[in-house]
Write an enzyme that holds these catalytic residues in place. Structure first.
Site, PDB file in Angstrom:
ATOM      1  N   ILE A  14       0.945  -1.232   0.006  1.00 39.39           N
ATOM      2  CA  ILE A  14       0.061   0.002  -0.146  1.00 39.39           C
ATOM      3  C   ILE A  14       0.875   1.329  -0.145  1.00 39.39           C
ATOM      4  O   ILE A  14       0.470   2.377  -0.662  1.00 39.39           O
ATOM      5  CB  ILE A  14      -1.139  -0.048   1.191  1.00 39.39           C
ATOM      6  CG1 ILE A  14      -2.131   1.090   0.822  1.00 39.39           C
ATOM      7  CG2 ILE A  14      -0.274   0.335   2.337  1.00 39.39           C
ATOM      8  CD1 ILE A  14      -2.914   0.595  -0.350  1.00 39.39           C
ATOM      9  N   SER A  36      12.265   0.883   6.477  1.00 37.71           N
ATOM     10  CA  SER A  36      11.667  -0.401   6.031  1.00 37.71           C
ATOM     11  C   SER A  36      12.950  -1.576   5.971  1.00 37.71           C
ATOM     12  O   SER A  36      13.788  -0.982   5.665  1.00 37.71           O
ATOM     13  CB  SER A  36      10.997  -0.384   4.869  1.00 37.71           C
ATOM     14  OG  SER A  36      10.022  -1.295   4.460  1.00 37.71           O
ATOM     15  N   ARG A  37      12.552  -2.524   6.573  1.00 34.44           N
ATOM     16  CA  ARG A  37      13.560  -3.713   6.886  1.00 34.44           C
ATOM     17  C   ARG A  37      14.084  -4.190   5.603  1.00 34.44           C
ATOM     18  O   ARG A  37      15.299  -4.460   5.477  1.00 34.44           O
ATOM     19  CB  ARG A  37      12.903  -4.638   7.709  1.00 34.44           C
ATOM     20  CG  ARG A  37      12.520  -4.280   9.216  1.00 34.44           C
ATOM     21  CD  ARG A  37      11.848  -5.545   9.671  1.00 34.44           C
ATOM     22  NE  ARG A  37      10.775  -5.981   8.693  1.00 34.44           N
ATOM     23  CZ  ARG A  37       9.809  -6.741   8.987  1.00 34.44           C
ATOM     24  NH1 ARG A  37       9.948  -7.333   9.928  1.00 34.44           N
ATOM     25  NH2 ARG A  37       9.077  -7.296   8.211  1.00 34.44           N
ATOM     26  N   LYS A  90      -5.314   1.840   8.090  1.00 35.86           N
ATOM     27  CA  LYS A  90      -6.544   1.030   8.592  1.00 35.86           C
ATOM     28  C   LYS A  90      -5.917  -0.395   8.803  1.00 35.86           C
ATOM     29  O   LYS A  90      -5.224  -0.774   7.886  1.00 35.86           O
ATOM     30  CB  LYS A  90      -7.635   1.154   7.985  1.00 35.86           C
ATOM     31  CG  LYS A  90      -7.593   0.954   6.514  1.00 35.86           C
ATOM     32  CD  LYS A  90      -7.473  -0.266   5.672  1.00 35.86           C
ATOM     33  CE  LYS A  90      -7.957  -1.740   6.219  1.00 35.86           C
ATOM     34  NZ  LYS A  90      -7.751  -2.562   5.226  1.00 35.86           N
ATOM     35  N   ASP A 168      -9.990  -7.679   7.161  1.00 38.07           N
ATOM     36  CA  ASP A 168      -8.987  -6.462   6.595  1.00 38.07           C
ATOM     37  C   ASP A 168      -9.645  -5.636   5.654  1.00 38.07           C
ATOM     38  O   ASP A 168      -9.620  -4.671   5.548  1.00 38.07           O
ATOM     39  CB  ASP A 168      -7.634  -7.192   6.307  1.00 38.07           C
ATOM     40  CG  ASP A 168      -6.959  -6.241   5.644  1.00 38.07           C
ATOM     41  OD1 ASP A 168      -6.089  -5.414   6.381  1.00 38.07           O
ATOM     42  OD2 ASP A 168      -6.733  -6.088   4.464  1.00 38.07           O
TER      43      ASP A 168
HETATM   44  N1  NAP Z   1      -2.792  -4.084   0.283  1.00 37.96           N
HETATM   45  C1  NAP Z   1      -3.781  -2.990   0.132  1.00 37.96           C
HETATM   46  O1  NAP Z   1      -4.550  -3.272  -0.735  1.00 37.96           O
HETATM   47  C2  NAP Z   1      -4.141  -2.051   1.280  1.00 37.96           C
HETATM   48  C3  NAP Z   1      -5.051  -1.242   1.230  1.00 37.96           C
HETATM   49  C4  NAP Z   1      -5.455  -0.333   2.094  1.00 37.96           C
HETATM   50  C5  NAP Z   1      -5.149  -0.417   3.368  1.00 37.96           C
HETATM   51  N2  NAP Z   1      -4.033  -1.473   3.573  1.00 37.96           N
HETATM   52  C6  NAP Z   1      -3.465  -1.593   4.939  1.00 37.96           C
HETATM   53  O2  NAP Z   1      -1.907  -1.138   5.083  1.00 37.96           O
HETATM   54  C7  NAP Z   1      -1.163  -1.906   5.999  1.00 37.96           C
HETATM   55  C8  NAP Z   1      -0.272  -2.514   5.123  1.00 37.96           C
HETATM   56  O3  NAP Z   1      -0.994  -3.355   4.291  1.00 37.96           O
HETATM   57  P1  NAP Z   1       0.029  -3.883   2.907  1.00 37.96           P
HETATM   58  O4  NAP Z   1      -0.767  -4.223   2.003  1.00 37.96           O
HETATM   59  O5  NAP Z   1       0.963  -2.860   2.359  1.00 37.96           O
HETATM   60  O6  NAP Z   1       1.097  -4.887   3.555  1.00 37.96           O
HETATM   61  P2  NAP Z   1       2.475  -5.422   3.229  1.00 37.96           P
HETATM   62  O7  NAP Z   1       2.620  -5.447   1.534  1.00 37.96           O
HETATM   63  O8  NAP Z   1       2.788  -6.757   3.790  1.00 37.96           O
HETATM   64  O9  NAP Z   1       3.423  -4.062   3.703  1.00 37.96           O
HETATM   65  C9  NAP Z   1       3.731  -3.971   4.917  1.00 37.96           C
HETATM   66  C10 NAP Z   1       5.267  -3.737   5.062  1.00 37.96           C
HETATM   67  O10 NAP Z   1       5.222  -3.498   6.718  1.00 37.96           O
HETATM   68  C11 NAP Z   1       6.725  -4.115   6.767  1.00 37.96           C
HETATM   69  N3  NAP Z   1       6.402  -5.052   8.023  1.00 37.96           N
HETATM   70  C12 NAP Z   1       5.932  -6.211   8.191  1.00 37.96           C
HETATM   71  N4  NAP Z   1       5.656  -6.977   9.053  1.00 37.96           N
HETATM   72  C13 NAP Z   1       6.489  -6.058  10.011  1.00 37.96           C
HETATM   73  C14 NAP Z   1       6.882  -6.074  11.255  1.00 37.96           C
HETATM   74  N5  NAP Z   1       6.705  -7.179  12.064  1.00 37.96           N
HETATM   75  N6  NAP Z   1       7.877  -5.176  11.850  1.00 37.96           N
HETATM   76  C15 NAP Z   1       8.121  -4.047  11.098  1.00 37.96           C
HETATM   77  N7  NAP Z   1       7.737  -3.865   9.695  1.00 37.96           N
HETATM   78  C16 NAP Z   1       6.769  -4.753   9.309  1.00 37.96           C
HETATM   79  C17 NAP Z   1       7.293  -4.717   5.607  1.00 37.96           C
HETATM   80  O11 NAP Z   1       8.263  -4.063   5.148  1.00 37.96           O
HETATM   81  P3  NAP Z   1       9.625  -4.544   5.424  1.00 37.96           P
HETATM   82  O12 NAP Z   1       9.778  -6.159   5.286  1.00 37.96           O
HETATM   83  O13 NAP Z   1      10.500  -3.905   4.427  1.00 37.96           O
HETATM   84  O14 NAP Z   1      10.006  -4.094   6.801  1.00 37.96           O
HETATM   85  C18 NAP Z   1       6.129  -5.150   4.902  1.00 37.96           C
HETATM   86  O15 NAP Z   1       6.454  -4.831   3.484  1.00 37.96           O
HETATM   87  C19 NAP Z   1      -2.365  -3.208   6.638  1.00 37.96           C
HETATM   88  O16 NAP Z   1      -3.016  -2.437   7.753  1.00 37.96           O
HETATM   89  C20 NAP Z   1      -3.527  -2.862   5.564  1.00 37.96           C
HETATM   90  O17 NAP Z   1      -4.682  -3.154   5.950  1.00 37.96           O
HETATM   91  C21 NAP Z   1      -3.623  -2.297   2.588  1.00 37.96           C
END
Ligand code: NAP
Length: 309
Positions: A14, A36-37, A90, A168
């Site tokens: 996101i 970001s890690r 969110k 979610d």
């Molecule tokens: N995907 C969607 O369409 C969407 C839409 C609206 C809102 N959201 C919300 O946005 C948030 C993230 O979603 P996403 O889809 O972007 O997830 P994602 O692709 O998994 O990205 C989250 C990032 O956070 C970092 N992360 C993961 N676990 C972690 C930990 N334990 N400690 C520290 N950093 C961590 C990781 O980056 P590193 O490994 O580089 O640290 C990961 O790439 C969620 O709450 C989701 O509900 C998502």
């Protein structure tokens, strides 16, 4: 006012798809850092952790937390403690009490806390709220059904405790109906379907009522292949309002009244800048309350294991 120097934390799906373009297009902000890690961005300072970013860049004004909900409270606490304004993806946290804690901390620190609900910025949501304001609502039916393999490939956190599973996406529908229905509503029954090998539900059926006993049903399902459904139907004394495509299209009795490309994240960042200027916060936990209620009141059904491949 000078530009808001902001850092993104958690450079995942996101952050890349929505936060980055929205920030680049908004003159109120200067994106100066990413923490970001495993990911980085060119032309900004890059850090592995938020703590390193806060330590190295005291000039930062704000952070936008795009990490999974399970780690958000600790990160938001650290950022607020360093005097930063904080924007939360969110859901705003893994529990309600940690979000309360952040709101209190932001208040004490005199900093802005913005718990975002991106779907509320879909183009048809505010017109729908206005249309409904003087109508008598008779029934509500929410159908939020999508293919988890398409939208969340490899996202292990979403199946862990606190990841919310099908809530979610489902919480996006709850964020819309809590914003547009004229009366508050309350959960009366819920069925949550848990794959036998996962800690979060893959489907949920929810029944609510409001003070006028209006039936409000919501069906969330992550097993939908083919066409995806993000629709809300609201029957009133003056006809049926339908919001479809996640709030991008509004129809009354089947006639499309509004259809517009979504611009949710530009709307979120515009609101965050307004809140910072006004020295105020925006923390509405109602969508997360309904999810918590579903986990409290819901009947648990075991369903077939979810295997990603
Ligand atoms: N995907 C969607 O369409 C969407 C839409 C609206 C809102 N959201 C919300 O946005 C948030 C993230 O979603 P996403 O889809 O972007 O997830 P994602 O692709 O998994 O990205 C989250 C990032 O956070 C970092 N992360 C993961 N676990 C972690 C930990 N334990 N400690 C520290 N950093 C961590 C990781 O980056 P590193 O490994 O580089 O640290 C990961 O790439 C969620 O709450 C989701 O509900 C998502």
């Amino acid at each position: 006012m000078s530009k808001i120097r902001i850092g993104i934390v958690g450079f995942g799906k996101i952050a890349r798809d929505q936060h980055l373009p929205a920030l680049r297009a908004n003159d109120d902000y200067e994106l100066v850092a990413v923490a970001s890690r495993n990911a980085s961005l060119e032309n900004v300072a890059n850090f592995k952790t938020l703590d390193e970013m806060l330590e190295s860049m005291p000039e930062l004004d704000a952070v936008s937390l795009c990490t999974p909900p399970q780690v958000r409270h600790g990160q938001a606490r650290s950022a607020l403690a360093q005097g930063k304004h904080v924007m939360l993806e969110k859901p705003p946290g893994a529990t309600l009490s940690e979000v309360d804690d952040l709101a209190a901390q932001a208040e004490r620190a005199g900093r802005t806390l913005f718990a975002t609900w991106h779907s509320r910025h879909a183009p048809a949501v505010e017109p729908a709220r206005r249309w409904l304001a003087d109508k008598a609502v008779r029934a509500v039916n929410v159908q939020w059904k999508e293919d988890v393999r398409t939208w969340h490939p490899g996202q292990e956190w979403i199946w862990q405790p606190g990841g919310l599973g099908v809530f979610d996406p489902g919480i996006n529908a709850l964020s819309i109906i809590t914003a547009i229905l004229p009366q508050p509503f309350f959960l009366t029954e819920a069925e949550l379907s848990f794959p036998q090998n996962r800690a979060a539900p893959i489907a949920a059926n929810l029944s609510f009522i409001d003070a006028s006993q209006t039936p409000i049903r919501a069906e969330f399902d992550w097993r939908q292949t083919g066409p995806q459904t993000w629709d809300i139907h609201i029957d009133t004394d003056e006809g049926r309002l339908t919001l479809s495509k996640g709030g991008s299209v509004m129809a009354i009795d089947g006639h499309v009244e509004l259809t517009q490309d979504e611009a949710e994240y530009p709307g979120l960042y515009a609101h965050f800048a307004t809140l910072i200027k006004a020295q105020s916060s925006d923390v509405d936990v109602r969508p997360l309350q309904h999810v918590a209620d579903a986990f409290m009141l819901g009947r648990r059904l075991d369903v077939e294991p979810f295997i990603e491949e």
